[in-house]
Design a protein around this motif. Structure first.
Motif, PDB file in Angstrom:
ATOM      1  N   GLN A 175       5.402  -3.416  -8.747  1.00 54.61           N
ATOM      2  CA  GLN A 175       5.081  -3.430 -10.169  1.00 54.61           C
ATOM      3  C   GLN A 175       5.157  -4.836 -10.758  1.00 54.61           C
ATOM      4  N   ARG A 176       4.461  -5.004 -11.896  1.00 55.52           N
ATOM      5  CA  ARG A 176       4.436  -6.254 -12.657  1.00 55.52           C
ATOM      6  C   ARG A 176       3.948  -7.442 -11.822  1.00 55.52           C
ATOM      7  N   ASN A 177       2.774  -7.274 -11.214  1.00 50.84           N
ATOM      8  CA  ASN A 177       2.099  -8.337 -10.488  1.00 50.84           C
ATOM      9  C   ASN A 177       0.669  -8.425 -11.021  1.00 50.84           C
ATOM     10  N   LEU A 178      -0.201  -9.041 -10.263  1.00 48.21           N
ATOM     11  CA  LEU A 178      -1.605  -9.201 -10.650  1.00 48.21           C
ATOM     12  C   LEU A 178      -2.524  -8.556  -9.620  1.00 48.21           C
ATOM     13  N   LEU A 179      -2.074  -7.467  -9.019  1.00 46.49           N
ATOM     14  CA  LEU A 179      -2.836  -6.802  -7.970  1.00 46.49           C
ATOM     15  C   LEU A 179      -4.076  -6.127  -8.541  1.00 46.49           C
ATOM     16  N   THR A 180      -5.164  -6.154  -7.780  1.00 47.28           N
ATOM     17  CA  THR A 180      -6.432  -5.562  -8.201  1.00 47.28           C
ATOM     18  C   THR A 180      -6.953  -4.636  -7.106  1.00 47.28           C
ATOM     19  N   GLY A 181      -8.025  -3.929  -7.433  1.00 48.92           N
ATOM     20  CA  GLY A 181      -8.659  -3.052  -6.463  1.00 48.92           C
ATOM     21  C   GLY A 181      -8.017  -1.681  -6.437  1.00 48.92           C
ATOM     22  N   PRO A 182      -8.461  -0.850  -5.505  1.00 45.85           N
ATOM     23  CA  PRO A 182      -7.929   0.513  -5.409  1.00 45.85           C
ATOM     24  C   PRO A 182      -6.596   0.572  -4.675  1.00 45.85           C
ATOM     25  N   ILE A 183      -5.916   1.680  -4.860  1.00 42.50           N
ATOM     26  CA  ILE A 183      -4.700   1.965  -4.084  1.00 42.50           C
ATOM     27  C   ILE A 183      -5.171   2.451  -2.714  1.00 42.50           C
ATOM     28  N   PRO A 184      -4.763   1.816  -1.630  1.00 42.46           N
ATOM     29  CA  PRO A 184      -5.237   2.234  -0.306  1.00 42.46           C
ATOM     30  C   PRO A 184      -4.774   3.646   0.057  1.00 42.46           C
ATOM     31  N   SER A 185      -5.700   4.433   0.555  1.00 45.93           N
ATOM     32  CA  SER A 185      -5.345   5.799   0.980  1.00 45.93           C
ATOM     33  C   SER A 185      -4.389   5.769   2.159  1.00 45.93           C
ATOM     34  N   SER A 186      -4.350   4.647   2.891  1.00 41.82           N
ATOM     35  CA  SER A 186      -3.447   4.538   4.046  1.00 41.82           C
ATOM     36  C   SER A 186      -1.976   4.635   3.642  1.00 41.82           C
ATOM     37  N   LEU A 187      -1.661   4.418   2.351  1.00 49.97           N
ATOM     38  CA  LEU A 187      -0.268   4.583   1.915  1.00 49.97           C
ATOM     39  C   LEU A 187       0.175   6.036   2.068  1.00 49.97           C
ATOM     40  N   GLY A 188      -0.775   6.944   2.204  1.00 56.18           N
ATOM     41  CA  GLY A 188      -0.450   8.339   2.460  1.00 56.18           C
ATOM     42  C   GLY A 188       0.173   8.554   3.831  1.00 56.18           C
ATOM     43  N   ASN A 189       0.086   7.559   4.701  1.00 57.07           N
ATOM     44  CA  ASN A 189       0.702   7.640   6.033  1.00 57.07           C
ATOM     45  C   ASN A 189       2.199   7.362   6.004  1.00 57.07           C
ATOM     46  N   LEU A 190       2.716   6.961   4.871  1.00 63.17           N
ATOM     47  CA  LEU A 190       4.133   6.613   4.758  1.00 63.17           C
ATOM     48  C   LEU A 190       4.963   7.894   4.644  1.00 63.17           C
ATOM     49  N   GLY A 191       5.223   8.496   5.769  1.00 66.28           N
ATOM     50  CA  GLY A 191       5.898   9.787   5.804  1.00 66.28           C
ATOM     51  C   GLY A 191       7.331   9.793   5.315  1.00 66.28           C
ATOM     52  N   ASN A 192       7.985   8.641   5.301  1.00 67.22           N
ATOM     53  CA  ASN A 192       9.388   8.559   4.872  1.00 67.22           C
ATOM     54  C   ASN A 192       9.547   7.954   3.485  1.00 67.22           C
ATOM     55  N   ILE A 193       8.444   7.778   2.765  1.00 64.26           N
ATOM     56  CA  ILE A 193       8.496   7.103   1.473  1.00 64.26           C
ATOM     57  C   ILE A 193       9.150   7.980   0.416  1.00 64.26           C
ATOM     58  N   TRP A 194       9.995   7.371  -0.399  1.00 63.85           N
ATOM     59  CA  TRP A 194      10.647   8.065  -1.506  1.00 63.85           C
ATOM     60  C   TRP A 194      10.065   7.627  -2.833  1.00 63.85           C
ATOM     61  N   GLU A 195       9.811   6.319  -2.964  1.00 65.18           N
ATOM     62  CA  GLU A 195       9.317   5.795  -4.234  1.00 65.18           C
ATOM     63  C   GLU A 195       8.272   4.715  -3.994  1.00 65.18           C
ATOM     64  N   ILE A 196       7.209   4.763  -4.792  1.00 66.35           N
ATOM     65  CA  ILE A 196       6.195   3.711  -4.826  1.00 66.35           C
ATOM     66  C   ILE A 196       5.992   3.358  -6.285  1.00 66.35           C
ATOM     67  N   TYR A 197       6.190   2.105  -6.625  1.00 58.32           N
ATOM     68  CA  TYR A 197       5.970   1.627  -7.993  1.00 58.32           C
ATOM     69  C   TYR A 197       4.839   0.609  -7.983  1.00 58.32           C
ATOM     70  N   LEU A 198       3.754   0.940  -8.675  1.00 62.89           N
ATOM     71  CA  LEU A 198       2.585   0.069  -8.724  1.00 62.89           C
ATOM     72  C   LEU A 198       2.174  -0.242 -10.155  1.00 62.89           C
TER      73      LEU A 198
END
Length: 65
Positions: free
Chosen positions: A29-52
């Motif tokens: 969060q709080r950066n200058l990122l552009t473009g779409p959220i990659p669908s590959s983040l769906g492969n993160l089977g152990n993820i608890w939190e994603i802040y974008l």
């Protein structure tokens, strides 16, 4: 854990992050990122939190997430 918030990072979110199978927390969060959220983040089977929030991302949240 990956804490990359408040760094003025620019560009897109690398789709290779989806290969980090042991990743639990991803903070971009709080950066200058552009473009779409990659669908590959769906492969993160152990993820608890994603802040974008507070970037300039486009598109929708991938259904894989």
């Amino acid at each position: 854990m990956v804490f990359l918030d408040n760094n003025e990072l620019s560009g897109t979110i690398p789709m290779e992050l989806g290969n980090c199978s042991q990743l639990n927390y991803l903070y971009f969060q709080r950066n200058l990122l552009t473009g779409p959220i990659p669908s590959s983040l769906g492969n993160l089977g152990n993820i608890w939190e994603i802040y974008l929030d507070r970037n300039q991302l486009s598109g929708t949240i991938p259904p894989e997430l």
